[in-house]
Enzyme design. Structure first.
Site, PDB file in Angstrom:
ATOM      1  N   LYS A  84      41.515  45.002  45.382  1.00  0.00           N
ATOM      2  CA  LYS A  84      41.456  44.193  44.167  1.00  0.00           C
ATOM      3  C   LYS A  84      42.098  44.946  42.999  1.00  0.00           C
ATOM      4  O   LYS A  84      41.946  46.168  42.883  1.00  0.00           O
ATOM      5  CB  LYS A  84      39.993  43.872  43.870  1.00  0.00           C
ATOM      6  N   SER A 159      35.556  36.838  40.339  1.00  0.00           N
ATOM      7  CA  SER A 159      36.835  37.409  39.965  1.00  0.00           C
ATOM      8  C   SER A 159      37.626  37.966  41.142  1.00  0.00           C
ATOM      9  O   SER A 159      38.768  38.395  40.979  1.00  0.00           O
ATOM     10  CB  SER A 159      36.617  38.528  38.938  1.00  0.00           C
ATOM     11  N   SER A 183      31.058  37.845  41.658  1.00  0.00           N
ATOM     12  CA  SER A 183      32.508  37.843  41.846  1.00  0.00           C
ATOM     13  C   SER A 183      32.983  38.042  43.278  1.00  0.00           C
ATOM     14  O   SER A 183      34.177  37.908  43.538  1.00  0.00           O
ATOM     15  CB  SER A 183      33.151  38.911  40.953  1.00  0.00           C
TER      16      SER A 183
END
Length: 480
Positions: A84, A159, A183
Site C-alpha cells: 500500500k 483506504s 480500511s
C-alpha cells in the site's frame, strides 16, 4: 493446474515449490494482468517491474539452491504481493496518495515490507490509496479511482482500495493493507474479499514507526481465509521496543484454520453503532441472516447482542482521527495541494488541545471496558461489514463540504471503527451476494466477525469453517 491468476497465494507458492511454475513465469503473468487491468480498476499508483524482476530472479536462484530442502524455503516464495502506498519501500516513490508528498523516495523499508520480503514475496508495485489514508473511498487526485471489479461504476472502498482492486481482479493473490477505522475490512466487503484487522499489538509498526493511540493495524487482503492466516504468521513477528505486543499461538495462525472452534456463543448486532440513524441496506441485513443460518447449522448458539455504548461516546474518535491527520508531515509550502477533506481534518486537529487529546485517549480506553461488559456473554460478535453495498463513485466524497463528507463515511461504516478503538480483531468475509437494486449486477455483501483481543486464532477458525460450509473462492467478478 488452474490459471496462475486463479491460484491463491498458498497454492501459488506450492506450485512454485513443486516446479509447476517459476517465480519469473509468475511475474510475467502478473505484469501482463497488471497492464491489461490496472487502469480499469485503479489498483496501482506505482508499478515496479524492475524491482519485481530482481526479486523474482533472486527467488528463482534460492529455489534452485534449496531444491533438496524445500522446507527451508520462505513460505510465500515468488508470490506477488504489492505494498500500500502508505508504507515505505526503499527506493520506490511513496506519495501517501497525495500531490503534496509527490516525489518522496524513502531509503528504508517499513517493518511489514521487511517481513513480507523475508517471506519471499515479490513486490510488484504500490497500491492506490486516498490521501494520507483518511477516507473510506479511494479517489486520490494523483491517480484514477479504485473501483470494485464487481461493478466498475462503484468504489473499491478505502483506504486499502487499490489493494482490494488488485486482489479482486486477480492481478495478484494477496496485497498488503492497513486499517485505522476499517480500511482493510471496508474494501474487502466492497470487493468480495477476506479482510482481517488484527488486534492491537499483533503486528508491529516497527522498526521505524510508532503506534500512537493504537488505532491502526497492518494486514492483508486475500481471496480466502487460509491466505490471510498464512500472512498473519509472517507478519506477527515483533521488533525491539514495541509499545504493544501479544503472544503468538503455539501452532500458528494457519493451523488455526484447521481447528474446531467448538460451539461458540455468537452475538448478532445489526443496529449501527456510531451513526444510529444510518440507513442499512436490506441485503446487508440479509447477509447477516445468511450468516446466522450458516452458524446455527454449524452448531453455534446465536442471540441478539446489545449496542456496546451510546453513539455520542464515539465522538472522541473524531479528535484522535483529526490529530493524526494534522500530524502527517506535510511541507507547509505544499499544504495547498491537499484535498479539501485533508485540509479540513488537519485544521480541526490543530484545534484539539492537549487536554482534549488526552481525554480522547482515555475515552477510547473506557469504550474498551464498555464493550467488554456489554459483550461479556459472547465469544464472537456478528455484524454487517458495511451499511450499504460498494458505493457508486463519488457518493461520499464532497469537496464542497468536508464535514458532510465525514458524516457520510460514518453512515457507510457504522460498525468498523469500534474495533479499532477497542483494539480487538475483526474479519470481513464475503458470504452473501445479491444485486443492490432490481436488475443490477450481483455484488458482494460482507459480514464482519469480531472477537476479544488476541483471539485471531478463534476468528480464523470460525471464518474457515464458514468458508468450507459455503465456499466463495470460485466466484468471479465481471472484470478480471
Amino acid at each position: 493446474m488452474a490459471d496462475l491468476h486463479d491460484l491463491t497465494a498458498l497454492e501459488l507458492a506450492a506450485a512454485i515449490r513443486s516446479g509447476q511454475a517459476s517465480p519469473t513465469e509468475v511475474l510475467d503473468h502478473t505484469l501482463d494482468r497488471m497492464a491489461a487491468l490496472d487502469e480499469t480498476v485503479g489498483a496501482f499508483i506505482t508499478r515496479t517491474p524492475d524491482l519485481a524482476r530482481e526479486q523474482a530472479v533472486a527467488a528463482q536462484s534460492l529455489l534452485a539452491a534449496r531444491r533438496d530442502d524445500p522446507g527451508a524455503l520462505p513460505p510465500l516464495l515468488g508470490v506477488p504481493c504489492p505494498i500500500k502506498d502508505l508504507n515505505l519501500v526503499a527506493g520506490v516513490p511513496t506519495s501517501f496518495g497525495s500531490a503534496a508528498l509527490a516525489g518522496y523516495v524513502p531509503d528504508v523499508d517499513d517493518g511489514v515490507v521487511i517481513r513480507l520480503r523475508e517471506a519471499g514475496t515479490v513486490m510488484v508495485g504500490k497500491t492506490n490509496t486516498p490521501e494520507i489514508g483518511l477516507p473510506s473511498y479511494t479517489q486520490p487526485d494523483i491517480a484514477p479511482p479504485a473501483r470494485t471489479p464487481w461493478d466498475l461504476t462503484r468504489s473499491a472502498g478505502g483506504s486499502s482500495g487499490g489493494a482490494a482492486a488488485a486482489v479482486a481482479s486477480r492481478i495478484v493473490p494477496i496485497a498488503q493493507g492497513s486499517d485505522g477505522g476499517g480500511s482493510i475490512r471496508i474494501p474487502a466487503a466492497a470487493c468480495g474479499l477476506v479482510g482481517l484487522k488484527p488486534s492491537r499489538g499483533r503486528i508491529s509498526t516497527g522498526p521505524y514507526g510508532v503506534p500512537g493511540p493504537g488505532l491502526a493495524a497492518f494486514g492483508v487482503l486475500t481471496r480466502d481465509v487460509r491466505d490471510t492466516a498464512a500472512a498473519l504468521d509472517v507478519l506477527a513477528v515483533g521488533w525491539p521496543g514495541d509499545t504493544y505486543s501479544l503472544p503468538r499461538p503455539d501452532a500458528g495462525f494457519l493451523a488455526a484454520c484447521e481447528a474446531d472452534p467448538g460451539a461458540l456463543r455468537i452475538g448478532v448486532l445489526t443496529q449501527p453503532i456510531i451513526a444510529p440513524d444510518a440507513p442499512v441496506h436490506a441485503e446487508a441485513i440479509r447477509a447477516v441472516d445468511h450468516a446466522v443460518r450458516v452458524l446455527e447449522g454449524l452448531g453455534h448458539h446465536v442471540d441478539t447482542a446489545p449496542v456496546p455504548f451510546p453513539a455520542e461516546k464515539w465522538d472522541p474518535f473524531r479528535d484522535l482521527w483529526s490529530v493524526l491527520a494534522a500530524s502527517a508531515p506535510i511541507p507547509p509550502e505544499r499544504e495547498h495541494l491537499l484535498v479539501p477533506l485533508s485540509r479540513w481534518m488537519r485544521e480541526r486537529g490543530r484545534g484539539v488541545s492537549g487536554i482534549t487529546y488526552a481525554n480522547a485517549v482515555s475515552a477510547g480506553q473506557q469504550l474498551t471496558r464498555d464493550a467488554a461488559r456489554a459483550w461479556a456473554e459472547f465469544d464472537v460478535i456478528l455484524m454487517p461489514s458495511l451499511a450499504q453495498p460498494a458505493e457508486p463513485m463519488g457518493t461520499s466524497r464532497n469537496d464542497d463540504d468536508p464535514a458532510a463528507d465525514f458524516e457520510a463515511q460514518m453512515a457507510f461504516t457504522p460498525w468498523t471503527s469500534t474495533w479499532n478503538i477497542i483494539g480487538a480483531p475483526a474479519i470481513s468475509v464475503p458470504l452473501h451476494w445479491a444485486p443492490a437494486e432490481p436488475d443490477g449486477p450481483v455484488l458482494p455483501f460482507g459480514v464482519m466477525l469480531g472477537a476479544r483481543t488476541g483471539r485471531e486464532d478463534l476468528l480464523l477458525a470460525l471464518a474457515a469453517t464458514i468458508e468450507r460450509a459455503e465456499p466463495w473462492l470460485d466466484r468471479r467478478p465481471p472484470t478480471g
